[in-house]
Design a protein around this motif. Structure first.
Motif, PDB file in Angstrom:
ATOM      1  N   ALA A 164      10.258   2.167  -7.961  1.00  0.00           N
ATOM      2  CA  ALA A 164       9.584   0.879  -8.148  1.00  0.00           C
ATOM      3  C   ALA A 164       8.227   1.056  -7.476  1.00  0.00           C
ATOM      4  CB  ALA A 164      10.375  -0.222  -7.477  1.00  0.00           C
ATOM      5  N   VAL A 165       7.161   0.808  -8.235  1.00  0.00           N
ATOM      6  CA  VAL A 165       5.819   1.106  -7.730  1.00  0.00           C
ATOM      7  C   VAL A 165       5.003  -0.181  -7.643  1.00  0.00           C
ATOM      8  CG1 VAL A 165       3.747   2.511  -8.069  1.00  0.00           C
ATOM      9  CG2 VAL A 165       5.955   3.330  -8.901  1.00  0.00           C
ATOM     10  N   LEU A 166       4.428  -0.365  -6.469  1.00  0.00           N
ATOM     11  CA  LEU A 166       3.630  -1.564  -6.249  1.00  0.00           C
ATOM     12  C   LEU A 166       2.226  -1.107  -5.883  1.00  0.00           C
ATOM     13  CD1 LEU A 166       3.722  -4.679  -5.358  1.00  0.00           C
ATOM     14  CD2 LEU A 166       3.982  -3.727  -3.075  1.00  0.00           C
ATOM     15  N   SER A 167       1.198  -1.638  -6.571  1.00  0.00           N
ATOM     16  CA  SER A 167      -0.144  -1.253  -6.113  1.00  0.00           C
ATOM     17  C   SER A 167      -1.065  -2.449  -5.982  1.00  0.00           C
ATOM     18  CB  SER A 167      -0.743  -0.148  -6.982  1.00  0.00           C
ATOM     19  OG  SER A 167      -0.681  -0.516  -8.310  1.00  0.00           O
ATOM     20  N   VAL A 168      -1.985  -2.303  -5.040  1.00  0.00           N
ATOM     21  CA  VAL A 168      -2.979  -3.347  -4.784  1.00  0.00           C
ATOM     22  C   VAL A 168      -4.347  -2.676  -4.845  1.00  0.00           C
ATOM     23  CG1 VAL A 168      -3.819  -5.050  -3.125  1.00  0.00           C
ATOM     24  CG2 VAL A 168      -1.371  -4.600  -3.276  1.00  0.00           C
ATOM     25  N   SER A 169      -5.167  -3.128  -5.815  1.00  0.00           N
ATOM     26  CA  SER A 169      -6.493  -2.512  -6.004  1.00  0.00           C
ATOM     27  C   SER A 169      -7.587  -3.519  -5.742  1.00  0.00           C
ATOM     28  CB  SER A 169      -6.687  -2.054  -7.453  1.00  0.00           C
ATOM     29  OG  SER A 169      -5.645  -1.241  -7.848  1.00  0.00           O
TER      30      SER A 169
END
Ligand code: ADP
Length: 237
Positions: A164-169
């Motif tokens: 499960a991949v969470l990203s904040v850009s």
């Protein structure tokens, strides 16, 4: 004898790391205390006008708030590291959690900053909701703080393989390549002035610690002048 020597080395380095932590934390707390005491001295020694007085109280409040932030984060870290805060792993939906956190963060986003949240209907993982919320809040508030004034902050959730991949850009100033490993260290700040005096240098350390508690990782990709993407991967259900 080799094993005993190795165990002693490990214990020795754990002891050194703890001593370093205590020393760093004391140093970080000493700065606001010094400013508060100096301000009290000035207010006592001079005959401050109402305006000087207001200004002095403002400085004292700001420094006390910084101490309060530091103490709060230090307590969170210590509780996690000593295992006094029990983690409560439950099956949950990372997309739903990210959406809920973003709804709250939208209310405190700096003016002109657009926060979006994208993801498939559901990405299930074993997680501690309180810790995952803290992780997300830390990453989003950094993106607000170090992002560009009128920019975008994008939160995305996806599933890749077994993760499960969470990203904040963000599309802010980015982080110089030679600092991208250091930002995960306790108390490290690229430029303390950029955080407007509100940074502690503990946020990302906690992010990585929480990711690791979930059996996952936290990493950054950043190009100076173009922005940064922080990515957290944890095992998916
Ligand atoms: P702080 O309390 O200083 O924000 P963090 O541990 O959260 O502490 O971050 C460490 C440092 O990493 C920050 O001081 C900042 O220089 C840099 N940093 C963190 N997030 C970002 C970001 N989104 N863009 C640019 N720099 C960042």
């Amino acid at each position: 004898p080799y094993r005993r020597q190795r165990q002693m080395c490990i214990r020795d380095s754990a002891f050194k790391a703890e001593a370093q932590f205590t020393s760093d934390a004391s140093h970080e707390l000493r700065t606001p205390v010094t400013v508060i005491l100096a301000e009290c001295d000035t207010l006592e020694r001079t005959q401050p006008t109402a305006e000087d007085y207001q200004e002095g109280v403002g400085v004292i409040r700001q420094q006390a708030q910084q101490m309060s932030r530091l103490i709060g984060q230090l307590l969170h870290i210590t509780r996690l590291e000593q295992g006094t805060q029990k983690t409560c792993m439950e099956r949950g939906d990372l997309t739903a959690l990210a959406e809920a956190v973003c709804e709250q963060q939208k209310m405190i986003a700096p003016e002109g900053v657009v926060l979006t949240c994208d993801g498939p209907d559901s990405v299930e993982a074993q997680m501690d909701v309180i810790l995952m919320t803290r992780l997300l809040n830390n990453l989003i508030s950094n993106a607000f703080r170090y992002g560009s004034g009128g920019g975008h902050v994008r939160v995305t959730v996806r599933r890749t393989g077994s993760c499960a991949v969470l990203s904040v850009s963000d599309d802010g100033a980015g982080i110089p390549l030679d600092q991208q490993e250091k930002i995960w260290q306790r108390f490290y700040q690229v430029d303390a002035a950029r955080s407007g005096g509100e940074g502690t240098g503990l946020g990302l350390y906690m992010v990585r610690q929480i990711a690791q508690l979930h059996g996952g990782t936290a990493a950054v990709k950043s190009a100076p002048g173009q922005g940064s993407t922080f990515t957290v991967r944890i095992p998916a259900e």
